[in-house]
Design a protein around this motif. Structure first.
Motif, PDB file in Angstrom:
ATOM      1  N   UNK A  85       0.858  -1.183   0.000  1.00  0.00           N
ATOM      2  CA  UNK A  85       0.000   0.000   0.000  1.00  0.00           C
ATOM      3  C   UNK A  85       0.892   1.230   0.000  1.00  0.00           C
ATOM      4  N   UNK A  86       0.546   2.124  -0.877  1.00  0.00           N
ATOM      5  CA  UNK A  86       1.345   3.346  -0.998  1.00  0.00           C
ATOM      6  C   UNK A  86       0.471   4.544  -0.675  1.00  0.00           C
ATOM      7  N   UNK A  87       1.072   5.569  -0.078  1.00  0.00           N
ATOM      8  CA  UNK A  87       0.236   6.747   0.172  1.00  0.00           C
ATOM      9  C   UNK A  87      -0.190   7.384  -1.145  1.00  0.00           C
ATOM     10  N   UNK A  88      -1.376   7.885  -1.155  1.00  0.00           N
ATOM     11  CA  UNK A  88      -1.917   8.545  -2.334  1.00  0.00           C
ATOM     12  C   UNK A  88      -1.109   9.816  -2.606  1.00  0.00           C
ATOM     13  N   UNK A  90      -0.173  13.652  -3.658  1.00  0.00           N
ATOM     14  CA  UNK A  90      -0.855  14.879  -3.270  1.00  0.00           C
ATOM     15  C   UNK A  90      -1.889  15.287  -4.313  1.00  0.00           C
TER      16      UNK A  90
ATOM     17  N   UNK B 152      -7.211  -1.621   0.277  1.00  0.00           N
ATOM     18  CA  UNK B 152      -6.966  -0.964  -0.993  1.00  0.00           C
ATOM     19  C   UNK B 152      -5.477  -0.802  -1.212  1.00  0.00           C
ATOM     20  N   UNK B 153      -5.186  -0.648  -2.472  1.00  0.00           N
ATOM     21  CA  UNK B 153      -3.803  -0.482  -2.877  1.00  0.00           C
ATOM     22  C   UNK B 153      -3.281   0.855  -2.381  1.00  0.00           C
ATOM     23  N   UNK B 154      -4.174   1.808  -2.317  1.00  0.00           N
ATOM     24  CA  UNK B 154      -3.759   3.155  -1.949  1.00  0.00           C
ATOM     25  C   UNK B 154      -4.184   3.461  -0.532  1.00  0.00           C
ATOM     26  N   UNK B 155      -3.323   4.125   0.184  1.00  0.00           N
ATOM     27  CA  UNK B 155      -3.643   4.474   1.555  1.00  0.00           C
ATOM     28  C   UNK B 155      -3.861   5.973   1.697  1.00  0.00           C
ATOM     29  N   UNK B 156      -4.914   6.343   2.352  1.00  0.00           N
ATOM     30  CA  UNK B 156      -5.156   7.748   2.689  1.00  0.00           C
ATOM     31  C   UNK B 156      -6.154   7.736   3.824  1.00  0.00           C
TER      32      UNK B 156
END
Lengths: 209, 262, 209
Positions: A85-88, A90, B152-156
């Motif tokens: 998982x990668x941070x979204x 900006x 999810x693949x994306x973290x926020x």
């Protein structure tokens, strides 16, 4: 429990904690310093390895180093090993937040709030993540596509509905918005019905363009 | 934290930049903080503390600070006024017809607030001295990625989302924002205008009549009235004009004061 | 080994694997899907907790979730020489404490206890740390937002639930968690449920102005 085995148990506990918390495999010599005088780290590690042999996690040796690893027969649990998982980014986060608050929003509207052009890749990424969807087309010249958020979006951000998104006063109260904003500033109420009166449904073969 | 026994409140840290506006009396975080410190110096249980002595200490402290011409925030002065009132309630016996709360009740309320603040500080300390995650207690150092439910693949986080949105809106709104140019009547201007208008008139004339031509501009109405009224009080004090109002919210009449020499 | 206990052992191994693999606490419901039909995840987790009670790594409960964490008594050995990346200000600490013990708490209530306005950035910072969240709105004039603590707060401070907050009973007994003068009969407890009867869900449209 004899005094000897009490000491041993404590040493085993220390090894367990060290191996569990370490961010990388540890060598016996690295751990020995925590065990006190005269402890045989290698013997202790072998004892520990036996104890965990039938557990869901095993103590494994990698070269000269040791680490806890999920038992191999339970590897099916590690289905998504490769996915990280990668941070979204900006840009994506900005676009997502604008779509959330201003939906239904067209690309031009998103760009107006952001003040910069939004690459097609950004919206694509958000759609791929399952958080953004095409809603319909705005009934204005050019019939631009309108974007909105999905149920997966609500799910991920722990919102029951779009009306849970905090409004102007909450954002100020939480210190997210400063108090010195022009009084005319407003935060839109996200629209979460099927289609707004200025929207047409998407054509069956519609793709983002 | 390397020392689990650290008392987070032993030495008040210098105020953080965003708190500065509230701290201007020797690093205290508001009047209650100052009072609590004074109360602690009585070295007795907060329940046994003398509220009267405390009120006097606080008032004396504020006096010293003001003598040194240190700017004191309004909060401190409000507390000083309240304590002065409390002091008077404690010293004057309660009259039977008195509807207001007794001094004892006010004192008990103050004591309660001090105890509560102290308790919250104490609990904050206890929390920080617990074996905290990442300081004395650790999570798995090498977590193995496992699909739990739908990840999810994306973290926020929601916080990220709200912060981002707020930042953008703030950025956007500030570039568009031009401060409103307000016309403000200075007291000096108002005084000059008023003196010129009243001139030698010894008749009672409503202030609004004098100011009629200025009051037609809606955006200036408030400043014209406020400044003129404040200046008129000063003129009365100087013995230059008389001021009269016959009823609440009624018109204010003013005239030139007759001097003794005819 | 009987068939029954063989099944149980396998389920325990699966839980071990899942919990060891994750750095974040996991809910029983999240893990149940891996256990097969009819498994009682909560019972299994309690068995596992007992097994690890005397080990160097313990199974701990954090709100509704579970996680493996190093044993508290070994903290002195494992302590890394790392400084708090951004030590919390006194204002932030007090605010956190007030929110924890008085939740759901509005900003006005926090300010009342501290006797000073909450500087911009204090609640913001606590939300950023993931310890504080907006819960809902109080059903009083102005419908102010209420704040409460998160599961990450419990995890960070090693609390099973809010009733484990240090000194909670004493504070309750002393009437110090009440907003009113002692001896007030009404003593609110930190409330962790979804929404209290005097709270409404967040809704952006009613305080926007």
């Amino acid at each position: 429990m004899s005094e000897h085995s009490e000491v041993t148990e404590r040493q085993l506990r220390i090894l367990e904690a060290l191996l569990f918390a370490s961010a990388e495999p540890l060598a016996a010599s690295q751990m020995a310093t925590y065990l006190g005088e005269g402890a045989n780290a290698n013997e202790l590690l072998k004892t520990l390895q036996q104890r965990y042999a039938r557990r869901g996690v095993n103590l494994v040796r990698r070269g000269e180093k040791w680490a806890f690893r999920t038992a191999e027969d339970l590897g099916f649990l590690l289905r998504r090993e490769e996915q990280e998982t990668r941070p979204l980014s900006r840009a994506a986060l900005e676009t997502l937040s604008i779509i959330a608050y201003h939906q239904p929003a067209t690309r031009a509207e998103i760009e107006e709030v952001r003040g910069v052009a939004t690459g097609k890749g950004t919206i694509d990424l958000l759609m791929e993540a399952g958080w953004v969807r095409m809603r319909g087309r705005r009934r204005t010249p050019g019939r631009p596509v309108t974007y909105g958020t999905t149920d997966a979006f609500l799910d991920h951000f722990g919102l029951e509905s779009l009306s849970d998104l905090p409004g102007l006063e909450e954002l100020k109260g939480a210190g997210l918005l400063s108090g010195r904003l022009p009084p005319s500033m407003q935060i839109p109420l996200p629209f979460y019905g099927a289609l707004r009166e200025d929207e047409d449904p998407l054509d069956p073969d519609d793709t983002d363009d | 934290m390397t020392d689990t026994q650290t008392d987070w409140f032993d030495t008040p840290a210098p105020p953080a930049a965003d708190d500065v506006m509230y701290v201007d009396v020797g690093g205290y975080e508001g009047p209650l903080d100052l009072l609590l410190d004074l109360a602690r110096r009585q070295k007795v249980d907060l329940a046994a503390i003398s509220v009267l002595a405390l009120a006097e200490q606080y008032l004396a402290f504020i006096d010293t600070v003001r003598e040194k011409r240190i700017e004191v925030a309004a909060d401190y002065l409000v507390m000083a006024a309240w304590l002065a009132y409390l002091k008077s309630r404690l010293m004057v016996p309660k009259a039977p017809s008195d509807d207001e709360p007794s001094g004892e009740m006010l004192a008990a309320m103050l004591q309660f607030r001090l105890k509560r603040l102290e308790a919250m500080r104490h609990t904050a300390n206890q929390l920080m001295n617990r074996p905290r995650l990442g300081y004395q207690v650790y999570a798995r150092g090498m977590p193995e990625p496992i699909e739990i439910a739908r990840k999810s693949l994306w973290e926020a986080s929601l916080y990220d989302l709200l912060k981002t949105y707020s930042n953008q809106r703030e950025r956007g709104s500030i570039t568009e924002y031009t401060p409103l140019q307000r016309t403000v009547w200075s007291l000096q201007d108002a005084r000059d205008i008023l003196q010129r208008l009243i001139g030698e008139s010894f008749d009672w004339v409503p202030m609004d009549t004098y100011l009629a031509e200025y009051l037609t501009i809606p955006t200036e109405r408030a400043t014209v009235r406020a400044s003129s009224f404040a200046s008129s009080l000063e003129l009365v004090r100087q013995g230059k004009i008389d001021l009269r109002q016959t009823e609440t919210f009624g018109p204010l009449f003013m005239r030139r004061r007759r001097t003794e020499t005819p």
